[in-house]
Every structure is written in structure tokens, then in C-alpha cells.
Scaffold this active site. Structure first.
Site, mmCIF file in Angstrom:
data_model
loop_
_atom_site.group_PDB
_atom_site.id
_atom_site.type_symbol
_atom_site.label_atom_id
_atom_site.label_comp_id
_atom_site.label_asym_id
_atom_site.label_seq_id
_atom_site.Cartn_x
_atom_site.Cartn_y
_atom_site.Cartn_z
ATOM 1 N N ASP A 1 19.642 -0.874 25.033
ATOM 2 C CA ASP A 1 19.322 0.447 24.492
ATOM 3 C C ASP A 1 19.094 1.397 25.664
ATOM 4 O O ASP A 1 18.713 0.962 26.758
ATOM 5 C CB ASP A 1 18.074 0.405 23.603
ATOM 6 C CG ASP A 1 18.008 1.590 22.656
ATOM 7 O OD1 ASP A 1 18.463 1.453 21.498
ATOM 8 O OD2 ASP A 1 17.511 2.663 23.071
ATOM 9 N N ASN B 1 23.446 2.804 29.001
ATOM 10 C CA ASN B 1 24.370 3.448 28.076
ATOM 11 C C ASN B 1 25.231 2.391 27.389
ATOM 12 O O ASN B 1 25.856 1.555 28.064
ATOM 13 C CB ASN B 1 25.242 4.444 28.839
ATOM 14 C CG ASN B 1 26.278 5.115 27.976
ATOM 15 O OD1 ASN B 1 27.328 4.552 27.707
ATOM 16 N ND2 ASN B 1 25.971 6.330 27.543
ATOM 17 N N ALA B 2 25.282 2.420 26.083
ATOM 18 C CA ALA B 2 25.990 1.377 25.333
ATOM 19 C C ALA B 2 27.476 1.320 25.678
ATOM 20 O O ALA B 2 28.046 0.233 25.840
ATOM 21 C CB ALA B 2 25.810 1.613 23.834
ATOM 22 N N CYS C 1 25.771 5.181 10.277
ATOM 23 C CA CYS C 1 24.854 5.885 9.385
ATOM 24 C C CYS C 1 25.230 7.362 9.266
ATOM 25 O O CYS C 1 24.437 8.174 8.782
ATOM 26 C CB CYS C 1 23.408 5.735 9.861
ATOM 27 S SG CYS C 1 23.101 6.403 11.511
#
Length: 390
Positions: A245, A272-273, A333
Site C-alpha cells: 500500500d 506505488n501499486a 468500486c
């Protein structure tokens, strides 16, 4: 007490929207507005036929939100009965925290009520609802008998209603942290400052799902881990879990959550993902289970194309990291990214990744966040469980 602010007259299009089962009427379909203050108003068509009672928000594009199709008084007892009925529909959830009222999906537009053990955290998301705050809070107290109630009225949508962003205790004192247990996993919710009302309650069933499909003794990766709610479930079956994360504060709480469960097999990484996924691929890393639970990439219709490109990038990388027979749980989402578009994106990512993936299950939010067929906004969360079939 009465909160009647007058009568709104709506167009045939607005009336048809209610008749079709959607509770919102937009500004352009209000032919005659009631007096300027927000509140509960009567609604008629242009011929004067009564349609219902609604929350009126004079500064919002959503001018009217349907509450009832009758002229019965909407008072504290009305709110109590509606909230109690919503709570009864959630009986038997194997967790100490869940959503009691999911706004429009429970016939209570712009009201969110989440239970965390003996405490309640609620959100009032429209000016019309804010105008009857005392009655609603009284209804919550009567229906749920909580020890304390906190209003997390800091959601950005309140700005469109002309409302301040604030976190307000209205009954007693809700702690800064609350321990939650779900399906035997423990974690700390942060009702004053955490995402949503303190935790992502809508992913509860998806966390259980991916745990059940995690290879015992395998290696797992949880990207966008936040407080580690997915990682905790993965850790019950996997030998090792890598949790990533970009928030150091979130990872600190994740570390505490792992200690709460006595898990020593999770490693926490700040970064950073997108960069992490690319680096893991370059290094030839492989995982039996990968979870992608990113924030909403599309905040508006205009950003959908860019969002889909972002979703494709992280999913393509994740697919390449999977072992043969490995599983990926991935979700979005973003309400503006529809389920069909999400699945089409996954198909394109699969093609470009060079992997053959089986669609095991398409999911949504947990059952305490019901999705109503005629109210597409209630179906904001969409997920997919995929298995490598190379």
C-alpha cells in the site's frame, strides 16, 4: 415533529422514474419547487395527483429523493420502524460490524448506518436528510440502542448539497478504534478517520471467498492492502503474504491487525501499486493468490476510459504473476465502470497477458450492501474471481 416544507411539482418524466422504481428526481424534472429550505416535501405531477413524499435538496442535481408513496407522517417513529426493518433483514451476519442501512437500497435515500459492535457510525449525505437529523438520530437510537453514535459527515458528496464536511459525535463517545471480528479474523476499525465509516465492510464476503480459494501453504500477494483486511484472511491459509500500500499509516494499522491475530507470515511494503507490480514481474516473482482491491479510478463518466486503462494495467501484471492454477480476486468500486465493461477489460487483460483464465465467480458487495435491480447506483462494487487454466 412535522417537517413539511410544501409541494414539488414534477414532470411526466420525473413521475415515470419513480414509477419505474428509482427514487431520484433530478433538477430538470422539477417543474415547480417548494420553498427554498431543504426538508421533506409532498410531490405531485402537473395535474396535481399525489406521488409521494421526498427529501428535497434545493442545491443538488438530485432535487428529490423518494421516502414514501403515502401521506402518513414521516416522524421519529417512521424512521425507527424503517431502520429496525433494515436491521432485521441483516440478522445472523457472522461479524461484529456490518451495514444496517444502505441508503436507497433500504428505502432510506442518502442515509448510511453502520454498526461496529455497540457503536453506530452514520452518514447523512443530502441536505434534505440533514434537515431532519434529530428525528433520524432518534430513530437510530430507538431501533438499535447503541452506546454511542458518530456522524461521519465528511463525504465529498455533501459539498454538492451545500453542506459542511464534518465528523460529529451526537450520542455518547465512539472510540478512535474499535476491534471487529468477522469469520474469526480480528481487525481494528477507525471510525473517526478511516475510509468510509472506518472499514470496508462491503468486502467481507469477498474476503471469505478468496480465503477459501487460497492454496494452503502457498504464496499470496495483496495489492492496495490498506489495513490488511484481505491479507489477514489470506494469511490463515498461505505460507507467506506480501501486502502493498502507498500509505504508511494504513500499513501501520495493518501491522497491528496482524499482531492482533498473531500472524507472523505477512510482510508489509510501502509503495506505488503500479510500480510494485511491474517490478515483481521483472524479477520473475510468482504467487498462488493475488488480490487487487484498488480505490475508485473513475470519479465521473468522463474518466471511465482512463480508469479502464488503469484497471487493465494492474490486472495484466497480476495475471502474469500467477502460478499455474493460481487465483486472482480483482474488483472495482467505481460506479461509472459498469460490470460488463469491467469483465470486458479483464478479457482484454487476459489476452494481452498471454494467460488463459477461467471465470470462477462474479461478485458484488456483501449482502448487507444490497443491490437493487432498478437502482443501478446500488451496484457500485463489482468483483471477479479468476483461476489460471494454462
Amino acid at each position: 415533529m412535522s417537517t413539511d416544507k410544501g409541494t414539488a411539482v414534477v414532470s411526466a418524466k420525473g413521475a415515470a422514474r419513480w414509477a419505474a422504481g428509482h427514487p431520484w428526481i433530478y433538477r430538470t424534472d422539477v417543474l415547480q419547487a417548494p420553498r427554498g429550505d431543504p426538508g421533506i416535501v409532498r410531490v405531485t405531477d402537473r395535474r396535481g395527483a399525489f406521488l409521494g413524499q421526498a427529501l428535497f435538496s434545493p442545491r443538488s442535481e438530485i432535487r428529490l429523493r423518494l421516502l414514501a408513496a403515502t401521506e402518513a407522517a414521516i416522524d421519529r417513529d417512521w424512521w425507527r420502524a424503517r431502520i429496525a426493518a433494515a436491521a432485521a433483514r441483516r440478522d445472523g451476519i457472522p461479524a461484529t460490524a456490518w451495514r444496517v442501512v444502505h441508503a436507497d437500497a433500504d428505502g432510506l435515500p442518502s442515509l448510511v448506518v453502520d454498526r461496529y459492535g455497540p457503536y453506530v457510525v452514520a452518514q447523512f449525505l443530502s441536505a434534505g436528510l440533514e434537515s431532519v437529523r434529530d428525528d433520524v438520530v432518534a430513530g437510530i437510537r430507538a431501533a438499535l440502542a447503541p452506546d454511542a453514535i458518530l456522524l461521519r459527515n465528511d463525504a465529498a458528496v455533501r459539498r454538492h448539497e451545500g453542506l459542511p464536511l464534518e465528523v460529529v459525535p451526537v450520542v455518547g463517545a465512539v472510540p478512535e478504534e474499535i476491534e471487529v471480528t468477522e469469520h474469526g479474523v480480528r481487525y481494528l476499525a477507525a471510525p473517526h478517520h478511516g475510509q468510509k465509516t472506518g472499514a470496508f465492510l462491503d468486502q467481507r464476503e469477498n474476503r471469505v471467498l478468496i480465503e477459501a480459494h487460497t492454496r494452503p501453504g502457498g504464496r499470496a500477494l495483496d495489492v492496495f492492502t490498506y489495513h490488511g483486511s484481505f491479507a489477514l484472511h489470506l494469511a490463515r491459509r498461505a505460507a507467506t503474504v506480501v501486502a502493498v500500500d502507498q500509505s504508511a499509516d494504513a500499513l501501520a494499522r495493518g501491522t497491528r491487525n496482524a499482531a492482533l491475530n498473531e500472524f507472523a507470515n505477512i510482510t508489509w511494503h510501502e509503495g506505488n501499486a503500479f510500480e510494485w507490480l511491474r517490478a515483481l514481474e521483472r524479477q520473475g516473482e510468482r504467487f498462488d493468490t493475488v488480490v487487487l482491491d484498488p480505490p475508485a479510478f473513475a470519479k465521473s463518466r468522463a474518466s471511465v476510459s482512463r480508469a479502464l486503462a488503469g484497471y487493465k494495467e494492474i490486472n495484466l501484471r497480476a495475471m502474469r504473476l500467477l502460478e499455474s492454477g493460481g487465483v486472482l480476486f480483482t474488483c472495482s468500486c467505481s460506479y461509472h465502470v459498469h460490470r460488463a465493461d469491467f469483465l470486458e477489460m479483464l478479457g482484454a487483460a487476459s489476452r494481452d497477458s498471454g494467460r488463459r483464465l477461467e471465470l470462477v465467480r462474479v461478485t458484488g458487495a456483501s449482502g448487507d450492501h444490497p443491490e437493487i435491480l432498478n437502482i443501478p447506483e446500488t451496484g457500485y462494487l463489482k468483483g471477479a474471481l479468476l483461476r489460471v487454466a494454462d
